[in-house]
Motif scaffolding. Structure first.
Motif, short mmCIF file in Angstrom:
data_model
loop_
_atom_site.label_atom_id
_atom_site.label_comp_id
_atom_site.label_asym_id
_atom_site.label_seq_id
_atom_site.Cartn_x
_atom_site.Cartn_y
_atom_site.Cartn_z
N SER A 270 16.69 -52.07 -25.34
CA SER A 270 16.16 -51.97 -23.98
C SER A 270 15.50 -53.26 -23.54
O SER A 270 14.90 -53.99 -24.34
CB SER A 270 15.15 -50.81 -23.88
OG SER A 270 14.18 -50.88 -24.90
N TRP A 272 12.83 -54.24 -20.66
CA TRP A 272 11.86 -53.71 -19.69
C TRP A 272 11.27 -54.85 -18.88
O TRP A 272 10.72 -55.79 -19.44
CB TRP A 272 10.73 -52.97 -20.41
CG TRP A 272 11.12 -51.64 -20.97
CD1 TRP A 272 11.67 -51.39 -22.20
CD2 TRP A 272 10.98 -50.37 -20.33
NE1 TRP A 272 11.89 -50.05 -22.36
CE2 TRP A 272 11.47 -49.40 -21.23
CE3 TRP A 272 10.48 -49.97 -19.10
CZ2 TRP A 272 11.49 -48.04 -20.93
CZ3 TRP A 272 10.49 -48.62 -18.79
CH2 TRP A 272 10.99 -47.67 -19.69
N THR A 274 8.54 -54.71 -16.33
CA THR A 274 7.59 -53.74 -15.79
C THR A 274 6.30 -54.41 -15.35
O THR A 274 5.97 -55.51 -15.81
CB THR A 274 7.30 -52.66 -16.84
OG1 THR A 274 6.42 -51.68 -16.29
CG2 THR A 274 6.68 -53.27 -18.09
N PHE A 304 4.39 -47.80 -24.51
CA PHE A 304 4.40 -49.16 -25.05
C PHE A 304 3.38 -49.33 -26.17
O PHE A 304 3.61 -50.09 -27.11
CB PHE A 304 4.14 -50.17 -23.93
CG PHE A 304 5.26 -50.31 -22.96
CD1 PHE A 304 6.55 -50.56 -23.40
CD2 PHE A 304 5.06 -50.18 -21.59
CE1 PHE A 304 7.60 -50.68 -22.51
CE2 PHE A 304 6.09 -50.30 -20.70
CZ PHE A 304 7.37 -50.56 -21.16
N TYR A 307 4.76 -48.48 -29.46
CA TYR A 307 5.74 -49.47 -29.92
C TYR A 307 5.11 -50.79 -30.30
O TYR A 307 5.76 -51.60 -30.98
CB TYR A 307 6.80 -49.70 -28.85
CG TYR A 307 7.67 -48.49 -28.56
CD1 TYR A 307 7.82 -47.46 -29.49
CD2 TYR A 307 8.34 -48.37 -27.35
CE1 TYR A 307 8.61 -46.35 -29.23
CE2 TYR A 307 9.14 -47.26 -27.08
CZ TYR A 307 9.26 -46.26 -28.02
OH TYR A 307 10.05 -45.16 -27.76
N VAL A 311 0.69 -53.76 -21.63
CA VAL A 311 0.71 -54.57 -20.41
C VAL A 311 -0.58 -54.29 -19.66
O VAL A 311 -0.77 -53.19 -19.12
CB VAL A 311 1.94 -54.23 -19.54
CG1 VAL A 311 1.97 -55.14 -18.31
CG2 VAL A 311 3.23 -54.38 -20.34
N VAL A 370 0.30 -59.63 -21.61
CA VAL A 370 0.79 -58.64 -22.57
C VAL A 370 0.07 -58.85 -23.90
O VAL A 370 0.12 -59.93 -24.48
CB VAL A 370 2.31 -58.75 -22.78
CG1 VAL A 370 2.80 -57.68 -23.76
CG2 VAL A 370 3.05 -58.63 -21.45
N LYS A 379 7.01 -58.81 -33.94
CA LYS A 379 6.82 -59.22 -32.55
C LYS A 379 6.96 -60.74 -32.44
O LYS A 379 6.38 -61.47 -33.23
CB LYS A 379 5.45 -58.77 -32.03
CG LYS A 379 5.21 -57.27 -32.21
CD LYS A 379 3.78 -56.90 -31.91
CE LYS A 379 3.54 -55.47 -32.33
NZ LYS A 379 3.55 -55.29 -33.81
N MET A 452 13.82 -54.50 -28.62
CA MET A 452 13.33 -54.26 -27.27
C MET A 452 12.61 -55.52 -26.78
O MET A 452 11.95 -56.21 -27.56
CB MET A 452 12.35 -53.07 -27.28
CG MET A 452 11.64 -52.79 -25.97
SD MET A 452 10.38 -51.48 -26.15
CE MET A 452 11.37 -50.09 -26.66
N VAL A 454 9.95 -56.75 -23.67
CA VAL A 454 9.06 -56.33 -22.59
C VAL A 454 8.61 -57.56 -21.82
O VAL A 454 8.04 -58.49 -22.40
CB VAL A 454 7.84 -55.55 -23.13
CG1 VAL A 454 6.91 -55.17 -21.99
CG2 VAL A 454 8.29 -54.31 -23.90
N SER A 456 6.44 -58.81 -18.35
CA SER A 456 5.36 -58.24 -17.54
C SER A 456 5.47 -58.57 -16.06
O SER A 456 4.47 -58.62 -15.36
CB SER A 456 4.01 -58.74 -18.07
OG SER A 456 3.89 -60.14 -17.88
#
Length: 554
Positions: A270, A272, A274, A304, A307, A311, A370, A379, A452, A454, A456
């Motif tokens: 995914s 994201w 967001t 989130f 995971y 954010v 984030v 990460k 994934m 992410v 921001s």
């Protein structure tokens, strides 16, 4: 007797030469002795080339007389193509100078430009006289009625030409392998663009979709059916390899979150984009030129958090930021001028990761920081704001009228802020040991290895629209191209890559350049040395020869 021995030796030497020549003509080998292995193709490239079963024609337009930097790019381009040709006889190349013929020069330049090959205008004032040259650092690759364009020069708004050439040389194998992959391999991976929670309209992400369609099958996917058939929605979503969530503005229900969670548990990837704050530039274009930023609750905090990221509901302001156009002046005297806009950070990339290696600055608008949280997930910070950043909480009144005021640099002391994070590993379900919103068939509390990303700020993927037509993603009003599109494309390539193609971008090639300033300063000295030193040595040799000759025969 001695004469016969000499003849035998000569015959043996001749026979040995014939044998060596015969062996060398039947056995061919190349050895890459360079430290950075620049002439060794990666396994991913070799795999793609092995699938070429018909003639693949490469037309290279980087031909002619160029400055030294472009000559290097020209040489390296020819070298990498030779490596491809050694792997297969199906690759053929034409080197074309598009501006060689004066009678057709303007016509060809126009045709190439309309084909999307933007020329590079090289300005040279080294001789005291300003001259300009038009260079087309591009190539076409054609295969089975398909043609793709290949950019040989990786342009940058922040680097000088030598650095741009250096990055381009490092990326040559990747841009060619990427083009070959588009032509040779059929689209096998699928992407779902989520709808139903106020995401960006297709027109606002059209350029990204068009670019991604060269690699993958893309389709919209709405979550509206979750309310009536959640299990059926999950079963359909599992058919996609990646989901893209582009700037949702409406909260996700628990049922929708469970569908997305179980999609991840089953190995779905995914992306994201967001936001946790309600604010964008369009909301400031009103009678008062102002608006108030407020928190946006998408009901994704626990999602989130489980995971490994958060954010935060605040805004990142950065002194190293992109400008916006504002009308400065009164009435008819007002003129549009670029003004630095601290709410538009220009994010620097992580040069150690293939997604962001040699990436141009990525433009954000009203981004949030984030945080990464401690858990078992790996990460990687992909993008950060500059060290001259500050955080601004919400609610806050934001006005375009304040943009001309000089910022107080002492307040920009919060350090770099994370704006894009990659998560990799085996995720734990958000609904592990919780009451499920609906009964899931084969509920999984732990995922198989998956990925994934992410980001921001939803505007990273948003292209401008003019007269109902989408503009290129990442291009501003001055024509500067930010790294938004390349970053997003690299991201989905990495998330979906099963050939190792994206790892070619991590290849390091060292390019050594002469110091141009030093050349100008010391050119006379070295020219004199190159002329005078050989003459002096020749004269010295003549004197020594005559001296010893006289001494011997006198």
């Amino acid at each position: 007797m001695k004469k016969n021995k000499n003849l035998i030796y000569i015959l043996i030497v001749l026979a040995a030469l014939v044998i060596v020549n015969a062996i060398s003509s039947s056995i061919y080998g190349r050895f890459d002795l360079t430290k950075d292995k620049r002439y060794t193709l990666s396994d991913a490239t070799n795999t793609i080339i092995d699938h070429i079963d018909s003639p693949l024609i490469i037309d290279v337009f980087l031909e002619g007389e160029f400055p030294s930097e472009f000559r290097l790019l020209q040489t390296e381009t020819k070298q990498i193509i030779e490596e491809f040709q050694l792997k297969t006889s199906n690759i053929r190349v034409n080197y074309i100078d598009p501006i060689e013929d004066e009678s057709t020069r303007e016509q060809i330049i126009d045709e190439l430009t309309r084909s999307g090959l933007e020329p590079y205008i090289n300005t040279d004032n080294s001789t005291g006289k300003v001259t300009q040259e038009i260079i087309f650092p591009w190539a076409f690759a054609s295969y089975k009625d398909q043609t793709v364009k290949i950019p040989l020069l990786k342009r940058s708004i922040t680097q000088n030409l030598s650095d741009q050439i250096n990055n381009s040389v490092q990326g040559l194998e990747y841009v060619f392998a990427d083009a070959f992959n588009k032509l040779v391999n059929s689209k096998s991976k699928t992407i779902a663009v989520l709808k139903g929670n106020g995401e960006l309209a297709d027109l606002n992400i059209a350029d990204f979709l068009q670019t991604a369609q060269s690699y993958y099958k893309i389709a919209p996917f709405t979550l509206d059916s979750v309310a009536t058939n959640p299990q059926g929605t999950l079963d359909k979503l599992k058919q996609y390899d990646l989901i893209v969530v582009a700037k949702p503005t409406q909260a996700f229900s628990e049922e929708e979150k469970l569908v997305l969670d179980q999609y991840t548990m089953r190995g779905g990837k995914s992306l994201w984009l967001t936001e946790s704050v309600v604010m964008d530039e369009d909301s400031l274009r009103n009678a008062t030129n102002s608006s108030v930023s407020i928190m946006r609750d998408l009901n994704l905090n626990d999602f989130f958090f489980k995971y490994g990221v958060r954010v935060n509901p605040s805004l990142v302001k950065d002194l190293y930021s992109a400008p916006i156009m504002l009308a400065i002046g009164e009435g008819s005297q007002a003129q549009l001028q670029p003004i630095q806009w601290q709410y538009a950070p220009l994010a620097a990339s992580n040069q150690k990761h293939p997604i962001t290696k040699n990436l141009e600055l990525v433009r954000f608008d009203f981004a949030s920081p984030v945080d990464t949280l401690k858990n078992s997930i790996d990460k990687t910070i992909l993008l950060q704001s500059s060290p001259k950043s500050r955080l601004e909480g919400v609610p806050t009144s934001i006005s375009l009228n304040d943009v001309t005021k000089s910022p107080d640099e002492r307040l920009y002391n919060s350090g770099p802020q994370n704006l894009a994070v990659l998560l990799e590993g085996e995720f734990t379900s958000v609904y592990n040991q919780r009451v499920l919103p609906f009964k899931v068939k084969n509920f999984q509390s732990k995922s198989i290895p998956t990925k994934m990303v992410v980001i921001s700020d939803g505007d990273v993927i948003k292209n401008d629209v003019r007269q109902r037509r989408p503009l290129e993603l990442g291009v501003d009003y001055r024509g500067f191209l930010y790294g938004n599109k390349e970053f997003l494309l690299n991201t989905i390539n990495y998330l979906l890559d099963d050939t190792g193609l994206i790892n070619i971008r991590a290849k390091e090639i060292s390019v050594a350049y002469l110091d141009e300033d030093k050349i100008k300063e010391e050119s006379s000295t070295w020219q004199l040395l190159n002329i005078a030193l050989p003459l002096a040595l020749l004269g010295l040799f003549g004197l020594a020869f005559n001296f010893f000759r006289k001494k011997k025969y006198t």
